[in-house]
Design a protein around this motif. Structure first.
Motif, PDB file in Angstrom:
ATOM      1  N   ARG A  56      -9.900   2.550  -8.616  1.00  0.00           N
ATOM      2  CA  ARG A  56     -10.338   1.742  -7.469  1.00  0.00           C
ATOM      3  C   ARG A  56     -11.818   1.938  -7.197  1.00  0.00           C
ATOM      4  O   ARG A  56     -12.506   1.000  -6.764  1.00  0.00           O
ATOM      5  N   ASP A 100     -10.581  -3.633  -5.531  1.00  0.00           N
ATOM      6  CA  ASP A 100      -9.244  -4.229  -5.480  1.00  0.00           C
ATOM      7  C   ASP A 100      -9.054  -5.321  -6.528  1.00  0.00           C
ATOM      8  O   ASP A 100      -8.106  -6.111  -6.447  1.00  0.00           O
ATOM      9  N   ARG A 117       0.836  -1.202   0.000  1.00  0.00           N
ATOM     10  CA  ARG A 117       0.000   0.000   0.000  1.00  0.00           C
ATOM     11  C   ARG A 117       0.866   1.245   0.000  1.00  0.00           C
ATOM     12  O   ARG A 117       1.677   1.457   0.899  1.00  0.00           O
ATOM     13  N   SER A 150      -3.590   2.429  -3.104  1.00  0.00           N
ATOM     14  CA  SER A 150      -3.634   1.083  -3.660  1.00  0.00           C
ATOM     15  C   SER A 150      -2.811   0.120  -2.826  1.00  0.00           C
ATOM     16  O   SER A 150      -1.755   0.467  -2.300  1.00  0.00           O
ATOM     17  N   TYR A 167       0.856  -4.104 -10.783  1.00  0.00           N
ATOM     18  CA  TYR A 167       0.049  -3.345 -11.735  1.00  0.00           C
ATOM     19  C   TYR A 167       0.554  -3.444 -13.167  1.00  0.00           C
ATOM     20  O   TYR A 167      -0.181  -3.124 -14.102  1.00  0.00           O
ATOM     21  N   SER A 205      -7.165   6.399  -7.512  1.00  0.00           N
ATOM     22  CA  SER A 205      -8.424   6.267  -6.778  1.00  0.00           C
ATOM     23  C   SER A 205      -9.615   6.141  -7.715  1.00  0.00           C
ATOM     24  O   SER A 205     -10.604   5.476  -7.391  1.00  0.00           O
TER      25      SER A 205
END
Length: 398
Positions: free
Chosen positions: A235, A240, A211, A216, A223, A232
């Protein structure tokens, strides 16, 4: 500043009301090229987002939504007009960049579920060009492309070489004038002139898989195999469980350029050096398994400039660990190390510790020459930098 949602990344995340200063003055026309919103009728021939005639550049998910830096499309068209329809995930009022051929980039605000005409009679094409297919390029999520009813789209030619840029905000161009279009990552890749390119870069991204900044739960080692970025906005849409991205299904990269470490190093993340080292090795191993013939170039990450006496001295982030990564792969022959020391000066870095436009230009120019001298790539045309945007000095006296 309006943040683009889903279909657009930081290249187009600013609103056209933003001010750009030039030579100490407000630029009179900072975003030339406002497109006209239209309603399609029988005078248009439309192609939906799934047709082969639309070539997608950068990372896109299965719904033709783009997330990472500088995604876009390229089409070849005949006739004198072209329009683009935008999907429901496009942010209202977001700014997109577009151009015809190698002319300068133009900018226009667009909104969701709407169609805008970007090419019309005002382009003043001569008779020969009217008959020929022309290249139209845009960086945005789309729902379709339309041309005149008596014209057509054609599958655009792809370059044989491909470059992948992996990084955080420095590669993504955060705080630069035209953001990603002004970034060293885009300027280098597009400046080659003869290579496809993808920028898998996002501000705030960490390399290590944990994190970062409390956002994230994953880093770039995870990724790199996902269609959406760590932001964000993504997300909120995916939670997730973002959509997986099959790098092996894409055109293989011939060169992968990585610059990471700034976010891992910065508070509150402060990743230990050994964890950073192992994550870097893991990412390169993943890239090599996917594209076994790709060259990987590690670009060193600068830190702060420290004033010592009457000069400024640059520091580097994870310098020892990054060099150790290069040493780890030295005998295998596909990993190179690019030291940024001496290229940038303290005044090439803005107060946010990101390059100015000039700083981005310097780094891109040096990388172009590295590619020419070390990899023996021919630059076309000889390594064009800052291509496609207008910069000029309009003051006669200083």
């Amino acid at each position: 500043m309006r943040i683009a949602r889903l279909g657009l990344t930081l290249l187009w995340s600013f609103h056209a009301a933003a001010t750009i200063l030039q030579n100490g003055q407000v630029r009179e026309d900072p975003y030339p090229g406002e497109a006209r919103r239209i309603t399609l009728d029988d005078s248009w021939r439309s192609y939906d987002a799934h047709v082969k005639e639309i070539s997608y550049k950068g990372r896109w998910d299965s719904q033709h939504v783009s997330w990472w830096s500088a995604p876009g499309i390229k089409v070849e068209f005949s006739g004198t007009q072209l329009a683009v329809s935008f999907g429901k995930s496009t942010s209202d009022g977001v700014l997109v960049a577009y151009r015809v051929g190698s002319l300068d980039w133009q900018f226009s605000n667009v909104t969701a579920d709407a169609t805008y005409q970007f090419v019309g009679p005002e382009l003043e094409l001569d008779e020969d060009l009217v008959k020929e297919h022309k290249v139209f390029e845009m960086r945005v999520q789309i729902a379709g492309v339309s041309v005149a009813s008596d014209a057509s789209l054609q599958v655009p030619t792809k370059f044989n070489k491909k470059v992948e840029i992996i990084g955080g905000s420095l590669a993504a161009g955060q705080f630069a004038t035209y953001e990603t279009i002004s970034s060293w990552g885009y300027l280098f890749a597009a400046g080659l002139g003869n290579a496809e390119h993808t920028l898998t870069a996002y501000p705030g991204a960490c390399l290590v898989d944990l994190r970062c900044y409390g956002g994230s739960a994953h880093g770039m080692t995870w990724y790199w195999n996902r269609a959406s970025d760590p932001g964000s906005r993504a997300r909120e849409f995916f939670g997730d469980k973002p959509e997986k991205f099959d790098n092996s299904a894409e055109q293989p990269a011939d060169l992968v350029v990585i610059q990471m470490g700034g976010n891992d190093h910065r508070h509150p993340n402060e990743i230990p050096g050994d964890e950073f080292y192992h994550a870097y090795v893991d990412l390169i191993e993943d890239i090599h398994r996917t594209w076994p013939h790709a060259v990987v170039l590690i670009v060193s990450q600068w830190g702060q400039w420290v004033k010592e006496g009457l000069s400024y001295v640059p520091t580097q982030v994870y310098e020892e660990e990054t060099k150790n990564v290069h040493d780890h792969f030295r005998d295998r022959g596909f990993v190179y190390y690019f030291d940024t020391k001496g290229i940038l000066q303290h005044n090439d870095i803005n107060p946010k510790n990101h390059p100015t436009d000039v700083g981005h230009l310097k780094l891109a120019s040096h990388l172009l020459q590295w590619t020419r001298l070390v990899l023996r790539w021919e630059l076309q045309p000889m390594g064009e930098v800052q291509h496609g945007t207008l910069y000029w000095n309009d003051q006669q006296e200083y």
